[in-house]
Structure formats: structure tokens, C-alpha cells
Scaffold this motif. Structure first.
Motif, mmCIF file in Angstrom:
data_model
loop_
_atom_site.group_PDB
_atom_site.id
_atom_site.type_symbol
_atom_site.label_atom_id
_atom_site.label_comp_id
_atom_site.label_asym_id
_atom_site.label_seq_id
_atom_site.Cartn_x
_atom_site.Cartn_y
_atom_site.Cartn_z
ATOM 1 N N GLY B 127 0.818 -1.218 -0.003
ATOM 2 C CA GLY B 127 0.169 -0.004 -0.031
ATOM 3 C C GLY B 127 0.750 1.387 -0.063
ATOM 4 O O GLY B 127 1.877 1.164 0.136
ATOM 5 N N MET B 128 0.341 2.428 -0.046
ATOM 6 C CA MET B 128 0.992 3.617 -0.147
ATOM 7 C C MET B 128 0.376 4.806 0.583
ATOM 8 O O MET B 128 -0.954 4.778 0.142
ATOM 9 N N VAL B 129 1.285 5.620 1.185
ATOM 10 C CA VAL B 129 0.826 6.847 1.963
ATOM 11 C C VAL B 129 1.378 7.836 1.419
ATOM 12 O O VAL B 129 2.670 7.828 1.511
ATOM 13 N N THR B 130 0.862 8.942 0.962
ATOM 14 C CA THR B 130 1.715 10.222 0.643
ATOM 15 C C THR B 130 1.061 11.362 1.332
ATOM 16 O O THR B 130 -0.003 11.558 1.677
ATOM 17 N N PHE B 131 2.114 12.031 1.873
ATOM 18 C CA PHE B 131 1.641 13.233 2.960
ATOM 19 C C PHE B 131 2.615 14.074 2.974
ATOM 20 O O PHE B 131 3.914 14.106 2.490
ATOM 21 N N ASP B 132 2.262 15.362 3.204
ATOM 22 C CA ASP B 132 3.079 16.436 3.734
ATOM 23 C C ASP B 132 2.498 16.848 5.150
ATOM 24 O O ASP B 132 2.905 16.097 6.253
ATOM 25 N N THR B 133 1.685 17.952 5.369
ATOM 26 C CA THR B 133 1.346 18.263 6.541
ATOM 27 C C THR B 133 0.068 17.503 7.118
ATOM 28 O O THR B 133 -0.151 17.377 8.221
ATOM 29 N N LYS B 134 -0.518 16.789 6.025
ATOM 30 C CA LYS B 134 -1.616 15.983 6.304
ATOM 31 C C LYS B 134 -1.433 14.781 5.340
ATOM 32 O O LYS B 134 -0.526 15.011 4.312
ATOM 33 N N ILE B 135 -2.196 13.585 5.466
ATOM 34 C CA ILE B 135 -2.288 12.634 4.533
ATOM 35 C C ILE B 135 -2.743 13.229 3.045
ATOM 36 O O ILE B 135 -4.001 13.561 3.095
ATOM 37 N N ARG B 136 -2.218 13.082 2.250
ATOM 38 C CA ARG B 136 -2.735 13.390 0.951
ATOM 39 C C ARG B 136 -3.483 12.370 -0.018
ATOM 40 O O ARG B 136 -4.700 12.458 -0.650
ATOM 41 N N LYS B 137 -2.827 11.208 0.322
ATOM 42 C CA LYS B 137 -3.373 9.894 -0.504
ATOM 43 C C LYS B 137 -3.131 8.750 0.171
ATOM 44 O O LYS B 137 -1.925 8.297 0.805
ATOM 45 N N TYR B 138 -4.074 7.902 0.294
ATOM 46 C CA TYR B 138 -3.835 6.493 1.058
ATOM 47 C C TYR B 138 -4.554 5.441 0.104
ATOM 48 O O TYR B 138 -5.590 5.581 -0.293
ATOM 49 N N ILE B 139 -3.444 4.677 -0.405
ATOM 50 C CA ILE B 139 -3.759 3.426 -1.170
ATOM 51 C C ILE B 139 -3.667 2.227 -0.148
ATOM 52 O O ILE B 139 -2.481 1.877 0.093
ATOM 53 N N ASP B 172 -2.250 10.813 12.818
ATOM 54 C CA ASP B 172 -3.318 10.718 11.966
ATOM 55 C C ASP B 172 -3.367 9.134 11.416
ATOM 56 O O ASP B 172 -4.514 8.809 10.983
ATOM 57 N N LEU B 173 -2.290 8.697 10.848
ATOM 58 C CA LEU B 173 -2.129 7.351 10.137
ATOM 59 C C LEU B 173 -2.376 6.249 10.824
ATOM 60 O O LEU B 173 -3.130 5.539 10.277
ATOM 61 N N VAL B 174 -2.299 6.115 12.093
ATOM 62 C CA VAL B 174 -2.409 5.029 12.884
ATOM 63 C C VAL B 174 -3.540 4.425 12.726
ATOM 64 O O VAL B 174 -3.830 3.288 12.418
ATOM 65 N N PRO B 175 -4.731 5.065 12.699
ATOM 66 C CA PRO B 175 -6.061 4.361 12.914
ATOM 67 C C PRO B 175 -6.227 3.829 11.612
ATOM 68 O O PRO B 175 -7.197 2.760 11.406
ATOM 69 N N LYS B 176 -5.601 4.304 10.509
ATOM 70 C CA LYS B 176 -5.919 3.759 9.188
ATOM 71 C C LYS B 176 -5.442 2.565 8.784
ATOM 72 O O LYS B 176 -5.827 1.794 7.976
ATOM 73 N N LEU B 177 -4.387 2.309 9.212
ATOM 74 C CA LEU B 177 -3.578 1.042 9.168
ATOM 75 C C LEU B 177 -4.138 -0.105 10.143
ATOM 76 O O LEU B 177 -3.748 -0.283 11.315
#
Lengths: 661, 298
Positions: B127-139, B172-177
Motif C-alpha cells: 500500500g502507499m501513503v503520501t503526505f506532507d502536513t496531512k495525508i494526501r493519499k492513502y492506497i 493521524d495515520l495509525v487508525p487507518k492501518l
């Protein structure tokens, strides 16, 4: 207001402007920066935050250091000196100049010790006491200042050693010149504390004319130096009440032959207040006392003593006149070198020979030049020996065997003769030219005069006068002659030139404007035309006469002055072949030697007893020695490579001006 | 056998715009260079024998058992559980630094593509997550080969920019994984270290394995600037500093060392692999680091 510091090489301070270079470079770099889009800004900003102040200070310090480097460099090269230091530090190294009066008057002594000895002792004491590491120089005041060593030295022992043989023999001291010289010497010295010690007897001659004006100016100059020296006057004077000086010598002859009597007149002067009833004056020749005379000299009086002497050998002789007078010995004697010639060979070129007695062109001249031989009175010696030849027989061999060549009424010379004659004069020979009725004036103007570039001093103009019976004649202007060939006639006892009667003469084309190399008019006719003209050609001289040397156009050969005039002219021209033997100080000593000696070395002994080797240089057809360092008065003896000794006497200038207040 | 990509530097590969081509070049070059295929090592494991029944493939008969017992047995293999890997790609402005054309971001995208290619080739889910100050895209992670296309398209589409604060984003990302797996973080990790470490600890708490590829540019490590330079921030517009870098270099390198040491210390504490990468290093080294990590986990 003067600054408490100064710079020895102030001009180099301009280099301080180089401090602008690092500042300009700094501003230039700052204005030409690069832009970088930077990611790790949080790392950089933390550094900037904590180091900003330090960096700014570092930048300023760095800039100051960079700017200071050229500034300090310029300051160092300008050699700054802190003038106040000498007052604070007793043992500061110093640059010391001792201006030592070594004039005649310093020879005065008291209780057996001369002023110069006192001065030398004091100078030695001062040099021994200057702080270690100081540099010093001794400048001799006599004759305008001469350094004792070639340059200032830190080796004070050497300087002290050089003082020891110093004697007071250098004429008068010139204080302003000495101070001026010392100011220049300070430019070669290195220490920031400077002392000038003037050691003199405060003789009147040194100070009277210059005390207020020149000495003051020179002291001002010293005070305006970057590091002004402390000037101390040191009186080593012993009052001299009595002083008799021999001022000069006069000779009756320009040149002396073997067995010829020469009269030497010594001019004495009493500068003191005490009279001399019977002053003994001795005459010495070649170191041996020959005769003695006594003279009465009142206070401030002048007197003369005449001595006669004949030398029995050719070569160089030294005469000395000594007055047995005051304790100031230096000016009580006078030396002179007298060259005694065996013969002076004069070649007479007869342009109009005749079988009849006294009709030939050179007959009168021959008699005038060797009167004793001509009259058969062989017991008396003639200095001049003559040889008469016809024009067509003239060749280089005869010319070069002579000291003087006389052209009498010579019509023309061929090219070879002319060249030989030019070479002869160019190398120092003498040429005497008399015209006559046979002279080809246009040839002479074209080949001898050559628009001033040839041998003839002036071109021939038109013939003047008339030889007819009863026609008016002109004379020779009787005046005070400065020329050595004619100054004899300044004394009426030797005859006068004014009773000459000249009926015909050649006018000469005088240049419209005088130039440095223009011929000298020695004497003029009453018509205003030149009578005798002299010209320097190479190292020799040419004298041209307006009339012949026989009795065709004038009565000159019948007049009493004819003989001495002809002799004087010949001897004068011959004397150019021999450089002077009696010189003033600092004039170069010159001697001619055979060409074969060129490339070898001659030995020259100096008045102080030391000897130098002098190279013989080939110039023209002979070897020449030149020695310019004749600052030391006294007797110089030159021994040529072949062993012949020649004496030279160097006399101080103004040696007679010794007086004491 | 050597592969052409062994000799290709990241700068050379940068010229290839197609990420898939790049990824294949890198990975195949890397695999063929190894002595033993990674496929043999961990993707298939022996489980048991069972009696042959008609219809089974003859090639699966274990002939040695037949020799011993004179009966046909089939070797059965247990398919390994798929690794769930998620690539976390930093797209902040600071990743856009690179003086010679190759930015850290470009390096990171190529590395991400190569990793994805390698993982999917090994049947792992990526999978892939792109981010800067926030998550831009979550695959979310998938193991299908077609999923690689999705990942690469996303990598090619994205452009870095803006500020970054890894700590907040990771929290922010922890709950998504939802399921535990391997997190491969491609970032320069610039920012507040304690905050980042706290977020990483959060991941670890959720039983994620973490592999950080910290991407550096050589300039950031050596600070080679000589002339007066105006540094302008890539993240915050208007922030710039004009200075003589020579005077600052020593302090900068000291600060850098401090930063790296603090980060490394924190990572070790949380058993996180921190692998620093400079943009002039070959990608193969990154892949080797991944393989090593994968083996440890397996």
C-alpha cells in the motif's frame, strides 16, 4: 605641533590604502551571492539562531584582520619610530654620527697633545659608551665631509680602529657641508634614537661666515628630519695664537729640463698676532735639505722666499718648503712634485725653406726654442730640442716622436699627413700653426678647419694690412693674460708684447655666438682681430697664430718677448701631454704610461703609507692610470709596472686660510 | 550475472521517466545479481505429504518416498502469509531539494516504485501513503500485479510542496492501518525529533514493523558552499537567510550530527531500522536493506 612619532620611509605609508582592498572584496562578495532553495532549514536556522552574534563578531574580526594586514605591512615598511622612546629608555640602541673636524687647525697642540688626538680620544670614548647594538659613522668635516667608512656600521670596534691613523691634514672644516652630509648619512641608519656629535675646535674659518645663516639652516634641516637627531657640539679646541702658513708656491718655469735652474717662490703669511724676527724657511728636494732662508714676518704680514735649484736627473722630483714656525705643523710645509724632462722634442715643419740664414720660415723659431744650442753655448741646457723638416718629408713617425708639431707657412698637407697629425693631437699632442704667404687658405678652411670639426681653431678670412714701406702697422693688445702661455708677460720685467709692429695678418672668422667648445682667444691685435687662438682637439690642444713666425710680416722675432713667448707656447702645448702632478684634493690623479703597460697594474702609495694597486687602461696609443679618490692630501707615489716612480702632490683647497680668533 | 542497472546511478535512471521501467530495471537487476533467488527462500514452505489421488500433478509426486515405500505421495506446500507493506512517502517541500536536477523526492519516488515492484513480485501486499502536513493519499495494500500500476500512477502524479510535520501526520495515520504490517517510510525526517519519535512509537504500539529510508542530499550532509549564499526555505515562503556559509559550516555539521544521533538513538530504542540514503547512492542498496529487513521478519 610635531607628532610624538614619525616614519623613516614615510612614502611607503601610501601602501596603507591597500586596507580598502579586503573591505571592497568583502562587499563585492556579499553583493554577488548565490541563491539556494534549501530544505534542511530547521538545521540551518537553529545554527543561525545560536551563532548569529558570534558570526557577526567573527566576520568583523576577520575583516579587521584582513584590512589590518596591508595596513600593518605598510606601517612596518614605513619604519615607524616613537620619538618619545629615547626619553623613556636609557639603554635604547642609537644611531650616532660623529662629525669630526680634521682641518689643519686641529693639529694645534697643547702640552704635547694635539686637538685631533683629543678629538679621537673623545670619539673613541663616545663610541665605546653607546649602547650595544647601535650603529655609528664618523664623518670627517675637512673638505666638505667624507665618511670614515664606506657606510654606517654596527661594528664599532672597526670604526674605532679606523679612527686611529687619522691625522689633521685636510684643509679647512666646512661645518654646513659637514652637517648636510651627516643629514644624508642618517638616511642610511636604522635606529630610532639619533645623536649627532660635532667635534671641532670652533675655528673662525669654519664658523665666521656661516655661523648665523648656513649652520642655522643646516640645523633646521636636521630638526626637520623624520627622526631629528640630538645635536651636541663638542669643543676640543686649543687656542692657537701663532700661526704661519705657506700659502702657495710659484715656479719660474712651466717645465724643467736637466740642469736647468728653476726658481721656486714660497708665499708665506703670518696669521698670528706675534711677529717673527728670523723665521727659518727650509728648501728640500727629494727629501734632502738643500738650502735655508730667513725671513722677517710681522703680525698678519705676507712674505716671500725664493729658492733656486737645478735637478741633475730627469724624472719625477719632490720639493718641500718648510717653515720652522708655530705648533700648527700642518700648514708649515708645502709639497710640490716637479717633473724634470730630459728634452721636449718639437718638430718644425718648414713650408718656406731658404738657403740664406734667417730667411727660412722656421729659422727664428728654431733659435727661439733652443737658444743655447743655436748660439753654441752648450754649457747651458735647452729644454726643448727641435727638428726641422720640409713639408713633403712630414710623416707619422716624425710626428709621433714629438711632443709638439709646429706648422710654419705650410701650403697643404696630403691626406696621410693630415690624418697622422689629427691622430697625434687627438691623443694629447700639441700643434702650433703659423700662416704665411704660401698658405692655401681655402684648402686650410676645407681640410684643417672643417667647419669647426678639424684641427684649425678658426677659419682663415681675408688678409689684412699692407707690407709697403710706411704703411700703418698694428700691435698686440697688452692686457692681463690669464693664459698660462702668456701670463709671464703680466710681469713687466719679463718684457711686453705691446712693442710688436705687425704689417700684415690673416683675419679669422670668429663664430657669431659663443659655445662651450668654442676656441679661446688668447690674445688680440690692436685692430680687434684675434692674434692667438686655442682649441681643444681630443686630448690635445692646437694654437693658431694670425701671423707667420718669421720676420716677413712683422718685427716679432726681433722683439725680446718673442723667445719666451715661443718657448712658453711650446712648453704649454707639451704640458698637455703630461697630466698635472700637483692636484687639489678630490681631483683625479692621472698618469700616462707606455701602451705596453696597458692591462698591467701599477702600485700607488698613499700619504698614509698604505698602497693600492691601480690598473693601467689602454686609451689611444698609451696606457692611462686614473685614481679619483684623492681626498687625502699629501704625497702620492706611483710606481709603474716597469718600475718608474712618479710623484703626485695633493694639496688641500684653501690651505692658506688658516687663522684663529 | 551482472545486470545493466548495476552500472546505472540514480542520476542515470532519472532520465527514464517511466517509473515502471525504472522499477523493473532496478529490481530485476538487483535480483539477478543475487546468488540465490529470494523466491526460493521464503515464498513457498513444505508442509506435509498426502496420498496421491488421480488428478494430482505428477511433478508433485515425491519420488524419494515412492522409492522407500513403493507408494505415491504428493508433497504439499503451505503458502506463506502475505506481507502487508505500506510505503509512506514524504511529499513535503524539503524533499524537493536537489542541486543537480535529481531531487530527494525524485529519488524517493523511484525507490518507492522499485520497492513496490519487488514486493508485488514476491506476492506481498503493498500500500502507499503520501503526505506532507496531512495525508494526501492513502492506497490500501494489495498484492495483485495490477496494483503496481495504481501505485506507480500515484507516484507519477504527485508533486511535493508545503510544510511538513511528520509526528502529526503519523498519529493521524495509525487508525487507518488496521492490520499490522511493515511500514517503509521514505522521508528526510526533517522536523521535531521528539514528536516524530513519539509518532513512531505509536506505530510500534500498533505492532507495525518500521523501516525508515532517510533520504539525504550530499549538500545537506557536507554543506559545501563557499561563497556568500542566500538560503531560501523550500517549505515556508519568504523565509531566507543571507550568510557566509564558510563561517557557519562547522556549527551546521555539528547540529546535523546532533540531529542524526538523536534520531538514530530514538529509532534504536523503538527497534526501528533507520537507513540513511544519499541521492547519489544506487537504489540496489535500498533494496538490499529491505530484503535484509524482510528476512529478519520472516
Amino acid at each position: 605641533m610635531s607628532l610624538p612619532f614619525g616614519f623613516i620611509n614615510g612614502a611607503l605609508l601610501a601602501g596603507a590604502f591597500a586596507l580598502a582592498i579586503p573591505i571592497i572584496i568583502h562587499l563585492f562578495h556579499k553583493s554577488r551571492f548565490q541563491i539556494v532553495k534549501w530544505g534542511a532549514m530547521h538545521l540551518l536556522e537553529a545554527v543561525i539562531r545560536t551563532n548569529q552574534r558570534r558570526i557577526k563578531i567573527e566576520q568583523i574580526i576577520l575583516l579587521i584582520i584582513r584590512a589590518a594586514i596591508p595596513l600593518i605591512l605598510a606601517l612596518c615598511m614605513a619604519r615607524p619610530v616613537w620619538k618619545g622612546v629615547r626619553k623613556l629608555m636609557g639603554e635604547t640602541r642609537t644611531s650616532t654620527i660623529i662629525l669630526l673636524d680634521n682641518s689643519y687647525s686641529m693639529a694645534a697642540s697643547r702640552a704635547g697633545t694635539s686637538n685631533i688626538s683629543l678629538a679621537k680620544d673623545e670619539a673613541e670614548r663616545i663610541l665605546n659608551e653607546v649602547p650595544r647594538g647601535s650603529d655609528a659613522q664618523v664623518v670627517l668635516m675637512g673638505e666638505g665631509g667624507a665618511p670614515l667608512l664606506d657606510e654606517p656600521t654596527y661594528d664599532l670596534a672597526r670604526l674605532t680602529q679606523s679612527l686611529k691613523p687619522l691625522e689633521a691634514t685636510y684643509g679647512t672644516a666646512t661645518v654646513p657641508a659637514g652637517l648636510d652630509f651627516a643629514a644624508n648619512v642618517f638616511g642610511q641608519m636604522h635606529e630610532s634614537t639619533r645623536n649627532l656629535i660635532v667635534m671641532t675646535d670652533f675655528q673662525r674659518v669654519s664658523f665666521e661666515a656661516t655661523e648665523d645663516a648656513e649652520v642655522g639652516q643646516m640645523l633646521d634641516r636636521l630638526h626637520k628630519l623624520t627622526i631629528p637627531p640630538e645635536v651636541t657640539f663638542f669643543d676640543v679646541g686649543t687656542e692657537v695664537k701663532d700661526n704661519v702658513a705657506i700659502e702657495s708656491l710659484d715656479y719660474s718655469r712651466l717645465m724643467v729640463g736637466i740642469g736647468q735652474k728653476i726658481q721656486i717662490r714660497a708665499n708665506l703669511r703670518n696669521f698670528g698676532d706675534a711677529p717673527y724676527q728670523d723665521l727659518r724657511v727650509y728648501f728640500k728636494a727629494d727629501g734632502k735639505e738643500r738650502s735655508m732662508a730667513q725671513i722677517r714676518l710681522g703680525p698678519h704680514e705676507k712674505g716671500q722666499v725664493l729658492f733656486t735649484h737645478a735637478f741633475d736627473t730627469a724624472g719625477s722630483h719632490v720639493v718641500e718648503i718648510v717653515a720652522d714656525a708655530d705648533p700648527l705643523k700642518a700648514d708649515n710645509s708645502y709639497l710640490a712634485s716637479i717633473p724634470v724632462r730630459d728634452k721636449i722634442p718639437v718638430l718644425l715643419v718648414n713650408g718656406d725653406p731658404s738657403a740664406e740664414p734667417l730667411k727660412g720660415e722656421t729659422d727664428f723659431a728654431e733659435i727661439a726654442l733652443q737658444p743655447y744650442s743655436s748660439t753654441g753655448r752648450v754649457a747651458l741646457a735647452d729644454l726643448i730640442s727641435t727638428k726641422v723638416i720640409r713639408t713633403e718629408n712630414l710623416d707619422a713617425k716624425d710626428i709621433n716622436a714629438s711632443a709638439v708639431v709646429m706648422l710654419a707657412n705650410v701650403r697643404q698637407l696630403d691626406a696621410g699627413q693630415l690624418k697622422a697629425l689629427e691622430d697625434f693631437v687627438r691623443n694629447g699632442g700639441g700643434l702650433l700653426i703659423f700662416p704665411g704667404n704660401r698658405v692655401d687658405a681655402s684648402w686650410a678652411n676645407a681640410s684643417l678647419f672643417k667647419d669647426g670639426k678639424g684641427l684649425l681653431p678658426l677659419g682663415y678670412g681675408a688678409l689684412a694690412g699692407d707690407l709697403k714701406e710706411g704703411a700703418p702697422s698694428v700691435g698686440i693688445v697688452s692686457q692681463r693674460f690669464d693664459h698660462p702661455a702668456l701670463d709671464l708677460f703680466n710681469d713687466p720685467r719679463n718684457g711686453t708684447v705691446s712693442d710688436a709692429a705687425i704689417k700684415m695678418w690673416y683675419r679669422m672668422k670668429e663664430p657669431a655666438s659663443a659655445s662651450a667648445n668654442a676656441p679661446t682667444i688668447i690674445a688680440r691685435l690692436t685692430s680687434g682681430d684675434p692674434f692667438l687662438v686655442e682649441k681643444q682637439f681630443g686630448e690635445g690642444r692646437v694654437i693658431q697664430c694670425a701671423i707667420p713666425c718669421d720676420a716677413d710680416w712683422s718685427n716679432l722675432p726681433m722683439r725680446p718677448f718673442y723667445l719666451p713667448m715661443m718657448q712658453r707656447l711650446s712648453i704649454y702645448l707639451a704640458s698637455t701631454v703630461f697630466p698635472p702632478r700637483n692636484l687639489e684634493v678630490s681631483k683625479p690623479l692621472v698618469a700616462f704610461l707606455p701602451a705596453g703597460d696597458a692591462g698591467k697594474k701599477a702600485s700607488l702609495s698613499l700619504p698614509d703609507g698604505t698602497a693600492r694597486e691601480v690598473p693601467v687602461v689602454k686609451k689611444g696609443e698609451r696606457g692611462v692610470i686614473e685614481y679619483p679618490k684623492t681626498q687625502q692630501p699629501g704625497l702620492y707615489t706611483l710606481t709603474s709596472p716597469s718600475g718608474t716612480a712618479t710623484h703626485f702632490v695633493v694639496t688641500p683647497r684653501d690651505a692658506n686660510r688658516i687663522c684663529k680668533s | 550475472m551482472a545486470h545493466v542497472s548495476d552500472f546505472l546511478t540514480p542520476a542515470d535512471l532519472q532520465k527514464i521517466s517511466n517509473l515502471q521501467v525504472v522499477a523493473r530495471q532496478v529490481v530485476e537487476g538487483f535480483c539477478s545479481g543475487m546468488h540465490r533467488s529470494p523466491h526460493k527462500g521464503f515464498s513457498v514452505e513444505f508442509k506435509q505429504h498426502r496420498q496421491y489421488v488421480p488428478g494430482d500433478e505428477i511433478r508433485h509426486i515425491d519420488w524419494r518416498v515412492f522409492g522407500r515405500s513403493d507408494r505415491f505421495y504428493i508433497r504439499e506446500y503451505e503458502e506463506e502469509t502475505n506481507l502487508r507493506a505500506t510505503i509512506l512517502l514524504d511529499m513535503s517541500g524539503s524533499m524537493n531539494y536537489g542541486r543537480n536536477g535529481l531531487t530527494k523526492y525524485h529519488y524517493a519516488t523511484r525507490l518507492a516504485a522499485s520497492l513496490a515492484y519487488l514486493m508485488i513480485g514476491q506476492q506481498d501486499s503493498v500500500g502507499m501513503v503520501t503526505f506532507d502536513t496531512k495525508i494526501r493519499k492513502y492506497i490500501p495494500p494489495r498484492s495483485r500485479v495490477s496494483h503496481l500500476r495504481v501505485l506507480i500512477d500515484e507516484l507519477q502524479r504527485s508533486e511535493p510542496g508545503g510544510e511538513t510535520e511528520l509526528g502529526d501526520v503519523f498519529h493521524d495515520l495509525v487508525p487507518k492501518l488496521h492490520r499490522r504490517g511493515l511500514l517503509v517510510i521514505l522521508s528526510d525526517c526533517f522536523g521535531d525529533v521528539p514528536s516524530l519519535l513519539k509518532a513512531l512509537a505509536h506505530f510500534r504500539h500498533a505492532h507495525h514493523e518500521i523501516l525508515i529510508f532517510q533520504i539525504w542530499d550530499r549538500d545537506e550532509l557536507e554543506f559545501p558552499f563557499k561563497q556568500w549564499t542566500q538560503f531560501e526555505s523550500l517549505e515556508t515562503a519568504g523565509v531566507k537567510h543571507l550568510l557566509d556559509p564558510v563561517l557557519l559550516r562547522e556549527a551546521y555539521l555539528e547540529n546535523l550530527e546532533k540531529f542524526r544521533a538523536e534520531l538514530l538513538r530514538g529509532c534504536r530504542r523503538h527497534k526501528i531500522d533507520l537507513v540513511p540514503f544519499v541521492t547519489d547512492q544506487p537504489y540496489a542498496e535500498a533494496l538490499a536493506a529491505y530484503i535484509s529487513r524482510r528476512r529478519t521478519r520472516g
